[in-house]
Scaffold this active site. Structure first.
Site, short mmCIF file in Angstrom:
data_model
loop_
_atom_site.label_atom_id
_atom_site.label_comp_id
_atom_site.label_asym_id
_atom_site.label_seq_id
_atom_site.Cartn_x
_atom_site.Cartn_y
_atom_site.Cartn_z
NE ARG A 163 -2.67 1.05 3.59
CZ ARG A 163 -3.58 1.15 4.57
NH1 ARG A 163 -4.86 1.39 4.26
NH2 ARG A 163 -3.23 1.00 5.83
CG ASP A 447 -4.50 2.76 11.16
OD1 ASP A 447 -5.44 3.52 11.47
OD2 ASP A 447 -4.61 1.87 10.29
#
Length: 526
Positions: A163, A447
């Site tokens: 990613r 996160d």
């Protein structure tokens, strides 16, 4: 090392960095920048235009100009090697320990994260690429000062899906013609240049997760990047496969179109639930009670607007022959506290059971101990089948009004919720600035996406004059006081959190809403 013309590297060249930052690799990144960065900037400007229209009273809807695509009979490419069975996917940053543990975890796929679970410290950017290249060559090892030895196991490892950073994030340590490069193009370009051919030779391929897309035009840009990159390096067209995270409110109205733009390179869609909640708040943050969410942790996947979004995602994917991947289980098991562990495992099992029964083909976990739980749930539904693409969910009908029905979410803002938002936000930013983007806080894996929910929720409650369950109205003074109280509870020197506290206040209570907290945070990072 001789740099290509017009390219500057302003970060330090530490041990082995020259293996990644070769002249040829940097020339490839520069070519990507010169070919595509102008379009990237134009698309970011279109995001600003749409945000202004929403703030002025506009709304979101399915696009009339793409009705033929939604009605058409087309399918994406067949699943690529290593992406046929995706029943368990583990996520995490690309440091050496996580790389080894994730690949060894028993998950089918590892999302190798340069985005929300990572911080763009220069060493993370470059050393993450080194770790990926070494892992593909099966020579990655780690010996810790405590005497622990981590190595890749023999046999099958998880499929690597990288990613890159979102279109909005820059890379300030690599300049092309005097301009900062795109974090997206740097992360993609370095990995593709070094690893596309070795992955093909190993029977896999260069695979990606694409974050933060807000429109099919942004997906079209990625598709054009893929086409050019394959052509320039002599890689067969269609080798790249990409799964798009549907994690912004606008993208939920363009799922068909996003798949269509990427159809020769598509590997499906993922329900990026945490960023989706953040985007819902961000896009309608000034629109009053109809778009106010209750406490962050009280919003579940059974809320009507979240339910509509995931049901539509499965139906859209399976109609087009694409995988539908479920969202993150943020609960962290505890090897020291059996009660915490039991609670976490039960919540993860319930969450994954709902997804498997809804037709998802797999789902995400954040910790290796959760891989067996997720696998067990999907094994029970899938059996020997690699997926359930044949379950097309034709009975699902989702309207724009259902996607927009945030007001039906049960719950209310509470002081406990505000305190949690403030504490999590400050603790996370302290870790982020120190170089760690995936942080266990209060038994949840936080996160950048979950931190975004925390700070945007504080902003929304403050700027919409929300009154908490205690009868107290949310004010800047209240948030400031709670911040000091929550920092004191942590029992550490308050100076340790001073920079994080200041940054949190900048992105949570200022009059102007900052689009992404990682943008000002990055400027504080060396």
């Amino acid at each position: 090392m001789k740099l290509p013309q017009g390219v500057q590297v302003t970060g330090p060249m530490n041990d082995r960095y020259q293996e990644i930052l070769t002249g040829e690799a940097l020339d490839f990144v520069a070519r990507l920048h010169r070919s595509f960065d102008g379009r990237r900037r134009e698309l970011l400007a279109l995001r600003d235009d749409r945000a202004a229209a929403l703030a002025a009273g506009g709304t979101l809807d399915f696009l009339p100009e793409t009705a033929e695509i939604r009605a058409g009979d087309w399918r994406v490419a067949e699943p690529a090697p290593g992406l046929v069975d995706r029943r368990v996917e583990i996520t995490g940053p690309t440091d050496a320990k996580m790389t080894i543990n994730a690949l060894n975890s028993g998950a089918k796929v590892w999302l190798a994260d340069h985005e929300d679970a990572n911080t763009p410290l220069w060493r993370n950017v470059v050393e993450g690429q080194l770790n990926l290249r070494d892992a593909i060559a099966r020579k990655l090892e780690l010996r810790t000062p405590e005497g622990k030895h981590y190595r890749l196991r023999d046999g099958e490892l998880a499929t690597i899906v990288v990613r890159p950073r979102g279109w909005h994030l820059p890379e300030k340590h690599i300049l092309v013609d005097g301009e900062r490069t795109s974090g997206s193009l740097v992360d993609f370009g370095l990995y593709f240049f070094h690893c596309a051919r070795p992955q093909l030779d190993a029977g896999s391929g260069p695979y990606f997760y694409l974050p933060k897309l807000e429109s099919h035009l942004e997906a079209r840009l990625w598709n054009d990047v893929f086409g050019a990159a394959q052509e320039w390096l002599g890689i067969p067209r269609g080798t790249i496969r990409a799964t798009v995270l549907i994690e912004t409110f606008p993208a939920a109205f363009e799922m068909d179109e996003i798949l269509y733009e990427l159809r020769e390179h598509s590997a499906g869609l993922n329900a990026g639930r945490w960023d989706y909640m953040f985007s819902v708040i961000k896009k309608f943050r000034t629109r009053g009670a109809d778009f106010l969410l209750p406490d962050r942790n009280a919003v579940t996947m059974t809320a009507p607007f979240m339910r509509a979004y995931t049901e539509l995602l499965v139906r859209t994917c399976h109609r087009r022959g694409a995988h539908a991947i479920g969202g993150m289980a943020a609960f962290i098991p505890s090897r020291r506290d059996p009660q915490v562990n039991e609670t976490a495992l039960a919540k993860v099992r319930d969450d994954k059971t709902r997804e498997a029964n809804d037709g998802f083909d797999g789902s995400w976990v954040a910790h290796p101990d959760l891989v067996p739980v997720c696998r067990e749930v999907f094994d029970r539904v899938l059996g020997d089948r690699p997926h359930q693409l044949d379950r097309t969910r034709d009975e699902v009908r989702v309207s724009a009004a259902q996607l927009l029905d945030v007001a039906a979410t049960p719950g209310a803002p509470t002081e406990a919720g505000l305190r949690n938002d403030v504490s999590v936000g400050i603790q996370y930013l302290a870790s982020w600035l120190a170089g760690s983007g995936a942080v266990a806080i209060f038994n949840l894996m936080e996160d950048a996406a979950t931190a975004e929910i925390s700070r945007s929720q504080v902003w929304q409650w403050l700027h919409n004059d929300v009154t908490l369950d205690t009868g107290v109205r949310v004010t800047r003074e209240l948030v400031e006081r709670i911040a000091d109280e929550e920092i004191a509870k942590l029992g550490a020197d308050p100076d340790r959190y001073a920079e994080a506290r200041g940054l949190f206040m900048e992105v949570a209570v200022a009059d102007e809403f900052v689009d992404f907290l990682t943008l000002p945070a990055y400027e504080r990072m060396p």
